[in-house]
Scaffold this motif. Structure first.
Motif, PDB file in Angstrom:
ATOM      1  N   SER A  11      79.626  17.258  17.152  1.00  0.00           N
ATOM      2  CA  SER A  11      78.425  16.620  16.622  1.00  0.00           C
ATOM      3  C   SER A  11      77.313  17.658  16.453  1.00  0.00           C
ATOM      4  N   ASP A  12      76.730  17.678  15.277  1.00  0.00           N
ATOM      5  CA  ASP A  12      75.574  18.531  15.027  1.00  0.00           C
ATOM      6  C   ASP A  12      74.353  17.799  15.600  1.00  0.00           C
ATOM      7  N   MET A  13      73.814  18.322  16.695  1.00  0.00           N
ATOM      8  CA  MET A  13      72.709  17.632  17.380  1.00  0.00           C
ATOM      9  C   MET A  13      71.375  18.338  17.145  1.00  0.00           C
ATOM     10  N   THR A  14      71.344  19.179  16.124  1.00  0.00           N
ATOM     11  CA  THR A  14      70.138  19.962  15.854  1.00  0.00           C
ATOM     12  C   THR A  14      68.891  19.094  15.755  1.00  0.00           C
ATOM     13  N   GLN A  15      68.992  17.983  15.017  1.00  0.00           N
ATOM     14  CA  GLN A  15      67.810  17.147  14.819  1.00  0.00           C
ATOM     15  C   GLN A  15      67.631  16.140  15.957  1.00  0.00           C
ATOM     16  N   ALA A  16      68.601  16.081  16.863  1.00  0.00           N
ATOM     17  CA  ALA A  16      68.486  15.124  17.968  1.00  0.00           C
ATOM     18  C   ALA A  16      67.709  15.731  19.136  1.00  0.00           C
ATOM     19  N   LEU A  17      67.875  17.038  19.314  1.00  0.00           N
ATOM     20  CA  LEU A  17      67.244  17.711  20.448  1.00  0.00           C
ATOM     21  C   LEU A  17      65.722  17.576  20.362  1.00  0.00           C
ATOM     22  N   GLY A  18      65.136  17.060  21.415  1.00  0.00           N
ATOM     23  CA  GLY A  18      63.687  16.894  21.450  1.00  0.00           C
ATOM     24  C   GLY A  18      63.206  15.618  20.770  1.00  0.00           C
ATOM     25  N   LYS A  19      64.099  14.921  20.086  1.00  0.00           N
ATOM     26  CA  LYS A  19      63.696  13.694  19.393  1.00  0.00           C
ATOM     27  C   LYS A  19      64.320  12.454  20.021  1.00  0.00           C
ATOM     28  N   THR A  20      65.432  12.648  20.716  1.00  0.00           N
ATOM     29  CA  THR A  20      66.074  11.551  21.441  1.00  0.00           C
ATOM     30  C   THR A  20      66.616  12.136  22.738  1.00  0.00           C
ATOM     31  N   LYS A  21      67.172  11.266  23.566  1.00  0.00           N
ATOM     32  CA  LYS A  21      67.843  11.781  24.771  1.00  0.00           C
ATOM     33  C   LYS A  21      69.236  12.237  24.352  1.00  0.00           C
ATOM     34  N   VAL A  22      69.495  13.520  24.513  1.00  0.00           N
ATOM     35  CA  VAL A  22      70.776  14.069  24.088  1.00  0.00           C
ATOM     36  C   VAL A  22      71.815  13.850  25.186  1.00  0.00           C
ATOM     37  N   ASN A  23      72.993  13.386  24.776  1.00  0.00           N
ATOM     38  CA  ASN A  23      74.048  13.102  25.742  1.00  0.00           C
ATOM     39  C   ASN A  23      75.350  13.739  25.269  1.00  0.00           C
ATOM     40  N   LEU A  24      75.886  14.644  26.071  1.00  0.00           N
ATOM     41  CA  LEU A  24      77.092  15.367  25.653  1.00  0.00           C
ATOM     42  C   LEU A  24      78.368  14.681  26.117  1.00  0.00           C
ATOM     43  N   TYR A  25      78.199  13.554  26.751  1.00  0.00           N
ATOM     44  CA  TYR A  25      79.331  12.895  27.385  1.00  0.00           C
ATOM     45  C   TYR A  25      80.451  12.543  26.393  1.00  0.00           C
ATOM     46  N   ASP A  26      80.056  12.151  25.177  1.00  0.00           N
ATOM     47  CA  ASP A  26      81.056  11.645  24.241  1.00  0.00           C
ATOM     48  C   ASP A  26      81.622  12.705  23.300  1.00  0.00           C
ATOM     49  N   VAL A  27      81.085  13.930  23.357  1.00  0.00           N
ATOM     50  CA  VAL A  27      81.528  14.924  22.380  1.00  0.00           C
ATOM     51  C   VAL A  27      82.221  16.104  23.071  1.00  0.00           C
ATOM     52  N   ASP A  28      82.975  16.860  22.270  1.00  0.00           N
ATOM     53  CA  ASP A  28      83.630  18.062  22.799  1.00  0.00           C
ATOM     54  C   ASP A  28      82.853  19.314  22.414  1.00  0.00           C
ATOM     55  N   LEU A  29      82.176  19.216  21.279  1.00  0.00           N
ATOM     56  CA  LEU A  29      81.413  20.352  20.775  1.00  0.00           C
ATOM     57  C   LEU A  29      80.094  19.815  20.222  1.00  0.00           C
ATOM     58  N   ALA A  30      79.015  20.575  20.384  1.00  0.00           N
ATOM     59  CA  ALA A  30      77.740  20.136  19.821  1.00  0.00           C
ATOM     60  C   ALA A  30      76.912  21.350  19.440  1.00  0.00           C
ATOM     61  N   SER A  31      76.173  21.226  18.333  1.00  0.00           N
ATOM     62  CA  SER A  31      75.358  22.339  17.851  1.00  0.00           C
ATOM     63  C   SER A  31      73.876  22.065  18.084  1.00  0.00           C
ATOM     64  N   PHE A  32      73.149  23.136  18.455  1.00  0.00           N
ATOM     65  CA  PHE A  32      71.708  23.023  18.667  1.00  0.00           C
ATOM     66  C   PHE A  32      71.021  24.248  18.086  1.00  0.00           C
ATOM     67  N   SER A  33      69.744  24.077  17.781  1.00  0.00           N
ATOM     68  CA  SER A  33      68.988  25.205  17.276  1.00  0.00           C
ATOM     69  C   SER A  33      67.652  25.312  17.996  1.00  0.00           C
ATOM     70  N   GLY A  34      67.234  26.542  18.287  1.00  0.00           N
ATOM     71  CA  GLY A  34      65.991  26.732  19.028  1.00  0.00           C
ATOM     72  C   GLY A  34      64.751  26.446  18.207  1.00  0.00           C
ATOM     73  N   HIS A  35      64.789  26.792  16.929  1.00  0.00           N
ATOM     74  CA  HIS A  35      63.543  26.733  16.162  1.00  0.00           C
ATOM     75  C   HIS A  35      63.139  25.313  15.776  1.00  0.00           C
ATOM     76  N   LYS A  36      63.957  24.317  16.150  1.00  0.00           N
ATOM     77  CA  LYS A  36      63.533  22.927  15.948  1.00  0.00           C
ATOM     78  C   LYS A  36      62.793  22.417  17.186  1.00  0.00           C
ATOM     79  N   VAL A  37      62.827  23.193  18.260  1.00  0.00           N
ATOM     80  CA  VAL A  37      62.155  22.752  19.493  1.00  0.00           C
ATOM     81  C   VAL A  37      61.135  23.793  19.967  1.00  0.00           C
ATOM     82  N   TYR A  38      60.447  24.412  19.000  1.00  0.00           N
ATOM     83  CA  TYR A  38      59.299  25.281  19.306  1.00  0.00           C
ATOM     84  C   TYR A  38      59.690  26.594  19.982  1.00  0.00           C
TER      85      TYR A  38
END
Lengths: 374, 391
Positions: free
Chosen positions: A175-202
């Motif tokens: 799951s690409d969670m780039t837009q989820a980080l900082g906007k919702t509660k992120v939960n890795l429980y259901d996924v095997d891989l997830a992507s995040f980016s620093g510049h979306k969270v300051y």
């Protein structure tokens, strides 16, 4: 200036930038070096990684640093595809995905993989029945984002996982969670891989994360692996990693109140734009940070450029693909006046009510001016 | 009705006149753990009560404190009237899900007019009447509600959490743990803390043959023991010259024997200096050549100090189980060489002979031992968090 393009990128917080500067100056050693300067850098690297893993609620060894979410997405998709191609060559994804996912999938199609896309329902949600019908015995990977970057649709990852497991529990779920980080509660429980980016969270640009569950093996994208870079070769960029850890800590400490604040701003904005001339595409299944609307009678590029005169900054669809028409909206509606004239306004907890009110005033002013010219 | 924590003491209840000494140490341990919380401790000969607004946080923190047999979440009633006990019992249980229950009463206040059994029966009847779809089961109830009638108040409780047992840290005085980066010695340390011993540590390093990372690993192991209430010092001994001397000048297959004899000599001196009453290590009968009974005897020959070997009779798998439980295993298996693995003879002696040792040791330059004490590095644990300012 009124900046309302936070989903494209965010400004770096001063405290985070301070850390970037100080770590750059104070930690000159390569974390891979065995001398004391290296050991000192490694100590800080481990500490930062531990902080991140605690925020994401995963194991410290499940964090892989990348240059950003596009690299995380590429690593995840190509990494799974090339490692597991003997088990099958079928991949499932959706029209909600970011360009870095869609283009990687196109590339994989050229390499002989088959990709199916789940349909969207008129409310922007993935048609789960259709998704279920797509998963086959030779499906190796499903990639569906947690939050769509253009309209802000949230995906029900838990349900999607259940559907996947029902059909084929060997499928790896990214799951690409780039837009989820900082906007919702992120939960890795259901996924095997997830992507995040620093510049979306300051945090600064140039740093991202791939969460890789211990249970999943992937082929690295960049070789030159070391103890400190077990799945992605390269010297760990310590100042960027520490900045990201700090930005995520600050983000996490105020997550609930920030979301609440943005929800209020969202309401103010939507109420202010409640007009027949335009069509609001974001709905209550979206994160409050993103408001996507269609101008119907005005081209989106023209409008975005016209707003610039007033130092207001927003986006046509997602920043990375501004000159194309919206793939997401095309999948939701056939109405061309809607899916070719969309703009994205993205909010932050740094946004003020004053800015929103001013934006609404200028919005109508520019709208009427452009309409008159036409 | 106040919600509070009721602490039942562990093995210290076997103590008589000096019980208060143990309780005071327990209070100290608990105070250290609850640092930063708003709380008040009340204690007597049998029980301890902790008043706090954050009962669950406090509970969580106390799960690692030695000297506690059981922690219960209790409800304190100031009115000991039987009707009010009944109403409160129903209040406490009405939102809990269970099918069967039992009430048990104990009356340390014997002046209370109703007998314990009758209290149980009355309270039980009231619960049955006021909560639907439940029954009494005296043998195997889902919920056991205790009513504790004491002079100052009545306590109700049904949520119990096992404590760590053992003695409060420090009650047995101080010992010196020979800490390597391996799996065993830190477990030996944990087991000693459990018996009320507080630990300082000695670590032997051979820079440049060993790395700073190996030292950091030992520091993290010692820090892990702080979770169980141990506060102390690590004495880092630079062992390089001694090891090199033995390697160059003395009988090869006895290398480990000589090395360990030197370690014991140094440990004894440190122990004396810091007022430790014993030396503790992770030796385990037969695990390696230097831990056969004859080897242990040959090494022990250099000191009259009490040497305690908590793991002497453990199987390796049993040791690993404890290491995993206390969170040291993943640190211990990090791949950094320590001073015992750097200089290893191909065939270490399994049954070293004392006469050989004594004559061979005449070659040793004992002045090296005295020099060592000048460069001992003293590190406090828990170590202060480093680099926090960046994060």
């Amino acid at each position: 200036m009124i900046y309302l393009d936070y989903s494209a990128t965010t400004p770096v917080i001063d405290e985070v930038l301070d850390s970037y500067v100080h770590v750059t100056k104070d930690f000159i050693g390569n974390a891979n070096s065995i001398h004391s300067l290296g050991v000192r850098s490694k100590e800080l690297l481990l500490k930062a990684t531990k902080q991140i893993s605690e925020i994401l609620n995963c194991d410290i060894n499940e964090i892989v640093y990348t240059s950003g979410a596009s690299e995380s997405n590429s690593t995840a998709l190509k990494g799974v595809a090339f490692k597991h191609c003997k088990k099958g060559k079928h991949i499932v994804s959706s029209p909600l995905e970011h360009k870095s996912v869609l283009e990687t999938l196109k590339y994989l199609e050229m390499c002989g993989f088959e990709v199916s896309y789940a349909k969207l329902m008129p409310n922007g949600q993935i048609d789960l029945k259709h998704l279920e019908s797509l998963i086959r015995d030779d499906t190796i990977l499903v990639s569906i984002c947690a939050v769509n970057s253009e309209v802000g649709y949230k995906s029900p990852l838990k349900t999607i996982r259940q559907i996947i497991n029902k059909k084929n529990s060997n499928v790896i779920f990214h799951s690409d969670m780039t837009q989820a980080l900082g906007k919702t509660k992120v939960n890795l429980y259901d996924v095997d891989l997830a992507s995040f980016s620093g510049h979306k969270v300051y945090a600064p640009k140039g740093i991202g994360i791939l969460y890789k569950s211990k249970k999943v093996i992937i082929e690295p994208l960049i070789w030159g692996l070391t103890e400190n870079a077990k799945f992605r070769g390269g010297t760990p960029p310590l100042p960027l990693i520490v900045s990201l850890a700090k930005a995520m800590r600050i983000m996490n400490e105020n997550l609930d109140s920030n979301i609440k604040k943005v929800a209020q701003l969202n309401e103010l904005l939507i109420n202010g734009l409640n007009d027949d001339k335009i069509h609001i595409n974001s709905n209550n299944l979206c994160v409050p940070h993103i408001v996507n609307l269609s101008l119907k009678s005005i081209r989106s590029e023209t409008f975005v450029r016209a707003l610039e005169k007033y130092e207001i900054y927003i986006s046509t669809n997602s920043a990375c693909s501004s000159l194309e028409s919206s793939t997401v909206l095309k999948s939701v509606t056939d109405d061309k006046t809607i899916n070719t004239t969309s703009i994205r306004i993205s909010l932050s907890h740094f946004t003020t009510k004053l800015e929103i009110n001013e934006f609404i005033r200028i919005f109508y002013k520019v709208y009427d001016e452009l309409l008159f010219k036409k | 009705m106040e919600k509070l924590l009721l602490i039942k003491y562990g093995e210290l209840t076997t103590k008589g006149d000096n019980r208060n000494y143990f309780i005071c140490f327990l209070v100290k341990s608990i105070e250290n753990k609850l640092l930063g919380l708003n709380y008040k401790i009340e204690k007597d000969y049998y029980r301890m009560f902790i008043h706090t607004d954050d009962v669950y946080e406090a509970l969580n923190r106390l799960k690692n404190v030695f000297g506690i047999h059981e922690i219960v979440i209790a409800y304190k009633l100031n009115d000991s009237n039987i009707d009010s006990i009944c109403t409160s019992a129903v209040d406490v249980l009405k939102n809990v899900s269970f099918n069967t229950f039992k009430v048990e009463t104990n009356r340390s206040d014997k002046s209370y007019k109703i007998k314990s059994n009758d209290v149980s029966r009355t309270v039980g009847a009231s619960i049955l009447k006021n909560i639907n779809n439940i029954t009494v089961d005296v043998h195997n109830p889902d919920i056991l509600l205790n009513v504790e009638i004491r002079k100052e108040a009545v306590y109700l409780y049904y949520e119990r959490y096992a404590g760590m047992n053992g003695y409060p840290v420090g009650t047995m005085g101080k010992a010196l743990l020979m800490l390597s980066g391996g799996i065993d010695s830190v477990v030996a340390g944990y087991l000693s803390i459990k018996r009320g011993v507080s630990l300082d540590f000695v670590y032997f390093e051979s820079i440049p043959h060993t790395s700073l990372e190996a030292r950091n690993k030992v520091i993290s192991l010692a820090n892990t023991l702080c979770n169980y209430g141990n506060i102390g010092h690590i004495y880092v001994v630079n062992f390089t010259k001694i090891q090199e001397y033995i390697y160059k000048n003395m009988k090869g297959e006895y290398l480990i024997t000589f090395m360990r004899r030197m370690m014991y000599r140094i440990a004894e001196k440190i122990a004396e200096k810091i007022g430790a009453n014993a030396i503790i290590n992770g030796e385990n009968i037969g695990q390696v050549a230097s831990q056969t009974l004859t080897s242990i005897k040959a090494v022990n020959d250099v000191t009259n100090y009490p040497i305690i070997r908590p793991l002497a009779t453990y199987d390796k798998l049993e040791i690993i189980d404890v290491a995993k439980k206390i969170g040291t295993y993943n640190i211990s298996i990090l791949p950094y060489e320590d001073c015992c693995t750097v200089f290893v003879p191909k065939h270490p002696v399994i049954n070293p002979k004392l006469d050989v040792i004594h004559s061979e040791e005449e070659k040793f330059d004992f002045a090296l031992l005295d020099q060592i004490f000048e460069d001992i590095i003293n590190i406090e644990v828990p170590t202060k968090e480093r680099h926090n300012e960046y994060l």
